[in-house]
Design an enzyme around this catalytic site. Structure first.
Site, PDB file in Angstrom:
ATOM      1  N   ASP A 151       0.862  -1.182   0.000  1.00  0.00           N
ATOM      2  CA  ASP A 151       0.000   0.000   0.000  1.00  0.00           C
ATOM      3  C   ASP A 151       0.897   1.229   0.000  1.00  0.00           C
ATOM      4  O   ASP A 151       2.086   1.149   0.342  1.00  0.00           O
ATOM      5  CB  ASP A 151      -0.916   0.004   1.227  1.00  0.00           C
ATOM      6  CG  ASP A 151      -1.923   1.149   1.229  1.00  0.00           C
ATOM      7  OD1 ASP A 151      -2.206   1.700   0.142  1.00  0.00           O
ATOM      8  OD2 ASP A 151      -2.424   1.508   2.306  1.00  0.00           O
ATOM      9  N   SER A 152       0.322   2.348  -0.361  1.00  0.00           N
ATOM     10  CA  SER A 152       1.085   3.595  -0.307  1.00  0.00           C
ATOM     11  C   SER A 152       1.306   4.048   1.129  1.00  0.00           C
ATOM     12  O   SER A 152       2.157   4.902   1.378  1.00  0.00           O
ATOM     13  CB  SER A 152       0.350   4.699  -1.088  1.00  0.00           C
ATOM     14  OG  SER A 152      -0.936   4.913  -0.536  1.00  0.00           O
ATOM     15  N   CYS A 170      -4.276  -1.333  -1.921  1.00  0.00           N
ATOM     16  CA  CYS A 170      -4.367   0.111  -2.133  1.00  0.00           C
ATOM     17  C   CYS A 170      -5.314   0.337  -3.295  1.00  0.00           C
ATOM     18  O   CYS A 170      -5.070  -0.147  -4.401  1.00  0.00           O
ATOM     19  CB  CYS A 170      -2.977   0.664  -2.447  1.00  0.00           C
ATOM     20  SG  CYS A 170      -2.946   2.416  -2.937  1.00  0.00           S
ATOM     21  N   GLU A 223      -6.807   8.563  10.244  1.00  0.00           N
ATOM     22  CA  GLU A 223      -5.397   8.524  10.619  1.00  0.00           C
ATOM     23  C   GLU A 223      -5.134   9.321  11.896  1.00  0.00           C
ATOM     24  O   GLU A 223      -4.171   9.028  12.622  1.00  0.00           O
ATOM     25  CB  GLU A 223      -4.526   9.039   9.470  1.00  0.00           C
ATOM     26  CG  GLU A 223      -4.502   8.090   8.277  1.00  0.00           C
ATOM     27  CD  GLU A 223      -3.383   8.384   7.299  1.00  0.00           C
ATOM     28  OE1 GLU A 223      -2.727   9.438   7.430  1.00  0.00           O
ATOM     29  OE2 GLU A 223      -3.173   7.558   6.392  1.00  0.00           O
ATOM     30  N   CYS A 248     -12.100   2.199   0.142  1.00  0.00           N
ATOM     31  CA  CYS A 248     -10.810   2.690   0.625  1.00  0.00           C
ATOM     32  C   CYS A 248     -10.425   1.797   1.786  1.00  0.00           C
ATOM     33  O   CYS A 248     -11.275   1.487   2.644  1.00  0.00           O
ATOM     34  CB  CYS A 248     -10.917   4.147   1.080  1.00  0.00           C
ATOM     35  SG  CYS A 248      -9.440   4.760   1.940  1.00  0.00           S
ATOM     36  N   HIS A 293      -8.818   2.388   4.384  1.00  0.00           N
ATOM     37  CA  HIS A 293      -8.971   3.014   5.701  1.00  0.00           C
ATOM     38  C   HIS A 293     -10.383   2.782   6.259  1.00  0.00           C
ATOM     39  O   HIS A 293     -10.566   2.698   7.472  1.00  0.00           O
ATOM     40  CB  HIS A 293      -8.753   4.529   5.616  1.00  0.00           C
ATOM     41  CG  HIS A 293      -7.332   4.970   5.533  1.00  0.00           C
ATOM     42  ND1 HIS A 293      -6.517   4.665   4.472  1.00  0.00           N
ATOM     43  CD2 HIS A 293      -6.578   5.723   6.384  1.00  0.00           C
ATOM     44  CE1 HIS A 293      -5.325   5.211   4.664  1.00  0.00           C
ATOM     45  NE2 HIS A 293      -5.331   5.853   5.814  1.00  0.00           N
TER      46      HIS A 293
END
Length: 267
Positions: A8-9, A71, A148, A181, A183
């Site tokens: 993933d980035s 990702c 985050e 996504c 996240h």
């Protein structure tokens, strides 16, 4: 020992690793977060492909027998380049999610929540249309920084999510909502709760969990994984800020990350 690479980035792909660990006991996972060069969404397609290919080749060089692109941006914009650059099987996070969604909800009206870059690529939309689903895309750019920050159940996150979903529900009446996504699985219960509060009883599709199930099924079919009851193991690499990765990544992984290896992939 079966070895899988997960890329993933940044941190979001750790939700995919989190879902994979119990699926393949005895396996060894190598996770690479290209934190020095995130966010990928602000880069050109050519740059994203170059970065992703470099990471994929590194994971293959470390013995990975299967590569998971955890990702959405890299899956949407660089999956073909990655597959052409390595000799091992590669699974992205879009195809498995759309396939499962269509299997369980054929021809359903489908809301896709994702970042700006993923929405602008229209990769989910195009896969959904080919599968016979009826997609509506909704970019939710504020959710990633809030997650985050650790604001999983913060009033600000709740209000931002409510606004995004209310706007989306003015455009469609979905039977299912895809968390596009990696996240977003961390706020999946909040998404479901907010949808219900807005009068929508749509199913919520966790892209991390679905991707993990698809990868595990393919690995068990193709690689004859080690018959072991021991927990899977993992090692993490990051291209910048290893202490931040260890601290923040532990929230995404749901367990402590003892150490993170610093990796220099160049500019």
């Amino acid at each position: 020992m079966t070895t899988l690479g997960v890329f993933d980035s940044g941190f979001g792909g750790l939700t995919v690793l989190r879902a994979l660990l119990p699926q393949l006991p005895g396996a060894r996972f190598l996770y690479l977060g290209d934190t020095a060069r995130l966010p990928y969404g602000a880069k050109s397609q050519a740059t994203i492909a170059r970065y992703a290919v470099e990471s994929a080749r590194f994971l293959e060089s470390q013995g990975s027998q299967h590569l998971v692109i955890a990702c959405n941006t890299a899956t949407a914009l660089a999956l073909d380049d990655i597959r052409a650059a390595v000799t091992i099987p590669v699974t992205g996070v879009i195809e498995p999610v759309v396939a499962m969604s269509n299997k369980n909800f054929p021809a359903a009206d489908t809301l896709i929540l994702a970042t700006n870059a993923t929405v602008e690529s229209h990769s989910y939309r195009d896969h959904c249309l080919r599968a016979g689903l009826h997609p509506t895309e909704k970019a939710c750019p504020l959710l990633v920084p809030l997650i985050e920050e650790g604001w999983i159940d913060h009033p600000v996150t709740r209000e931002v999510l409510r606004i995004y979903l209310a706007e989306a529900l003015e455009l469609c009446s979905p039977l299912l909502v895809i968390l596009g996504c990696t996240h977003y699985p961390l706020i999946a219960p909040l998404v479901k709760e907010t949808l219900l509060a807005l009068g929508c009883d749509a199913a919520v599709v966790d892209s991390a969990e679905v991707t993990a199930q698809a990868v595990a099924a393919q690995v068990k079919r193709d690689l004859t994984p080690t018959s072991s009851t021991a927990p899977a193991s993992f090692a993490c690499y990051a291209t910048d800020s290893v202490e931040k990765f260890r601290r923040l990544g532990s929230h995404f992984l749901g367990q402590p990350i003892p150490a993170v290896n610093l990796l220099d992939l160049g500019g």
